[in-house]
Write an enzyme that holds these catalytic residues in place. Sequence first.
Site, PDB file in Angstrom:
ATOM      1  N   VAL A 300      22.613  -0.417  18.884  1.00 16.05           N
ATOM      2  CA  VAL A 300      21.815  -0.285  20.101  1.00 16.05           C
ATOM      3  C   VAL A 300      20.523  -1.068  19.875  1.00 16.05           C
ATOM      4  O   VAL A 300      19.629  -0.627  19.159  1.00 16.05           O
ATOM      5  CB  VAL A 300      21.545   1.191  20.464  1.00 16.05           C
ATOM      6  CG1 VAL A 300      20.605   1.274  21.673  1.00 16.05           C
ATOM      7  CG2 VAL A 300      22.854   1.924  20.756  1.00 16.05           C
ATOM      8  N   CYS A 306      18.634  -9.555  22.759  1.00 14.81           N
ATOM      9  CA  CYS A 306      18.527  -8.236  23.344  1.00 14.81           C
ATOM     10  C   CYS A 306      17.074  -7.765  23.367  1.00 14.81           C
ATOM     11  O   CYS A 306      16.369  -7.876  22.371  1.00 14.81           O
ATOM     12  CB  CYS A 306      19.384  -7.349  22.456  1.00 14.81           C
ATOM     13  SG  CYS A 306      19.140  -5.656  22.711  1.00 14.81           S
ATOM     14  N   GLY A 341      22.870  -8.589  15.577  1.00 17.61           N
ATOM     15  CA  GLY A 341      21.808  -8.762  14.583  1.00 17.61           C
ATOM     16  C   GLY A 341      22.213  -9.475  13.311  1.00 17.61           C
ATOM     17  O   GLY A 341      21.401  -9.653  12.416  1.00 17.61           O
ATOM     18  N   GLU A 414      17.643  -6.194  30.163  1.00 14.83           N
ATOM     19  CA  GLU A 414      17.382  -5.927  28.746  1.00 14.83           C
ATOM     20  C   GLU A 414      17.906  -7.054  27.871  1.00 14.83           C
ATOM     21  O   GLU A 414      18.375  -6.836  26.760  1.00 14.83           O
ATOM     22  CB  GLU A 414      18.027  -4.590  28.337  1.00 14.83           C
ATOM     23  CG  GLU A 414      17.404  -3.390  29.023  1.00 14.83           C
ATOM     24  CD  GLU A 414      18.203  -2.118  28.805  1.00 14.83           C
ATOM     25  OE1 GLU A 414      18.899  -2.009  27.785  1.00 14.83           O
ATOM     26  OE2 GLU A 414      18.134  -1.237  29.667  1.00 14.83           O
TER      27      GLU A 414
HETATM   28  P1  XMP Z   1      23.943 -11.237  18.113  1.00 16.76           P
HETATM   29  O1  XMP Z   1      22.765 -10.786  17.315  1.00 16.76           O
HETATM   30  O2  XMP Z   1      25.109 -11.627  17.269  1.00 16.76           O
HETATM   31  O3  XMP Z   1      24.396  -9.916  18.923  1.00 16.76           O
HETATM   32  O4  XMP Z   1      23.563 -12.266  19.114  1.00 16.76           O
HETATM   33  C1  XMP Z   1      25.489  -9.883  19.803  1.00 16.76           C
HETATM   34  C2  XMP Z   1      25.539  -8.521  20.483  1.00 16.76           C
HETATM   35  O5  XMP Z   1      24.346  -8.284  21.255  1.00 16.76           O
HETATM   36  C3  XMP Z   1      24.648  -7.334  22.281  1.00 16.76           C
HETATM   37  N1  XMP Z   1      24.117  -7.853  23.530  1.00 16.76           N
HETATM   38  C4  XMP Z   1      23.077  -7.354  24.187  1.00 16.76           C
HETATM   39  N2  XMP Z   1      22.354  -6.259  23.955  1.00 16.76           N
HETATM   40  N3  XMP Z   1      21.050  -6.737  25.883  1.00 16.76           N
HETATM   41  C5  XMP Z   1      21.374  -5.914  24.854  1.00 16.76           C
HETATM   42  O6  XMP Z   1      20.758  -4.855  24.698  1.00 16.76           O
HETATM   43  C6  XMP Z   1      21.742  -7.861  26.170  1.00 16.76           C
HETATM   44  O7  XMP Z   1      21.444  -8.584  27.125  1.00 16.76           O
HETATM   45  C7  XMP Z   1      22.821  -8.169  25.285  1.00 16.76           C
HETATM   46  N4  XMP Z   1      23.723  -9.150  25.281  1.00 16.76           N
HETATM   47  C8  XMP Z   1      24.513  -8.929  24.190  1.00 16.76           C
HETATM   48  C9  XMP Z   1      26.151  -7.165  22.333  1.00 16.76           C
HETATM   49  O8  XMP Z   1      26.467  -5.931  21.732  1.00 16.76           O
HETATM   50  C10 XMP Z   1      26.642  -8.351  21.502  1.00 16.76           C
HETATM   51  O9  XMP Z   1      27.902  -8.130  20.916  1.00 16.76           O
END
Ligand code: XMP
Length: 478
Positions: A300, A306, A341, A414
């Site tokens: 989360v 994000c 992350g 977000e």
């Molecule tokens: P990384 O760090 O590899 O993460 O770019 C990919 C994951 O980020 C999540 N994700 C989001 N989380 N707002 C969020 O809170 C967003 O706009 C968003 N877009 C992606 C998602 O779990 C993805 O797999």
Amino acid sequence: MSESFPLGLTFDDVLLVPRRSGVSTRRQVETRARLCRGIELAIPVVSASMDSVTESRMAIAMAREGGIGIIHRFLPIGEHVAEVRRVKRAESVVLDSPHTAGPESTVRQAAAFMEEHGPASVLVIDRDRRLLGIVTARDLLFEEDLDRPITAIMTPRERLITAPAGTPVEEAKQILHRHRIEKLPLVDAQGRLAGLVTSRDILSRLKHPQATKDARGRLRVGAAIGVRGDFLERAQALVDAEVDVLVIDIAHGHSDLSFRTIDAVRARCGDVPLIAGNVATPEGTRDLIARGVDGIKVGVGPGSTCTTRVVTGAGVPQLTAILSCAEAAAPSGIPVIADGGIRGSGDLVKALAAGAETAMLGNLLAGTEESPGTSITRNGRQYKVYRGMASLWTSAERRDLRQEDELLSEIVPEGIEALVPYRGPVSAVLGQLVGGLRSGMSYCGATTLADLHQHAQFVRVTDAGVREGMPHDVDAPP
Ligand code: XMP
């Protein structure tokens, strides 16, 4: 409320303590992992269900390398299904239902069909599925009269090499070789089309021995669904297209909406492998497992695009989230996916050492050749667009809320949109990542991921420790 809050740690807060290792070559290290109940991967990586990361091209590349891709859900149902089908047809030892056309079809129709669906051949069959001939892309080359029937340009049945239905692959390979042909239609005793073996699929199988495949030799693929609107229809259509796993893709998976979705999908689609998330707590993990899911997605707010934590103040630093969720999931044997992350192989090793079985990657894959993101050149350097899904999550929700006649007056995004450097093909990125993972495992004295989790020892580091671990006191070359 107590003032003694628990401590939340993330990847940069820790290092793995080097341990005695019996590993003499990285090849001794085994990276096999479970994505969820029933699905194993040769390498523990999953491409994120984001519209700038995973469509069929990415999913095909991921599965060929031994990982898997989850196709995002921001497509109309028909297109979503078509993306899944593209992966399932991309290669298989025997294509059970190759592309076909009737004898009345024209050259124009065959060309349009190949253009749209991308097959290199179409088998011509009559109404009883009896094989009449084959048209390949080569037959269409320089053909000027597009209104001719395809029967005029096809290689007819009598000149075609075929084999009986059920011919073993090794034998099919010999036939392809002996006749120097690329396609071998299989026919039953009545001359009806029963399948197709192609040299391309056989070659790909030899080239990618670790590919993630289903029982029929087709590449595996997952697809995301939401919790509102057409999610149930979508889930059913994806299952009908033989998707291998469904992923309920919402930001706050520890919610009644999520439980309702799990129950509804189970009731409608039976025991299709189902991954739910995202959660960041042991309670969230246990509640989803109690609901009968096959995998748990953890994270989360750690994603690179994000802004959840900034906007809402909610989240758990990712290493602590993985540690606590994996511990909570352990008694059930349900695997945990670390989502978000991960900036490189060091973070991947830490996530798996903390108890995740696989990791979902967005950023690291968004810059690859196979991602659907738009390419951009700036100051002579190549980039691809990578965007957080929050704006689409919220607009999809907003549409559905309107349908339900509720009004949501304020929706705050977000996530952000960004550029990531172009990184070449997926195979190169995964090669680096898995190479680093194998080295990291050998530093921990582990030859399997289970070993890694069992033997890993973390040490907490200070800011000074983090700085020490980066290149320092050197200048960039002139
Ligand atoms: P990384 O760090 O590899 O993460 O770019 C990919 C994951 O980020 C999540 N994700 C989001 N989380 N707002 C969020 O809170 C967003 O706009 C968003 N877009 C992606 C998602 O779990 C993805 O797999």
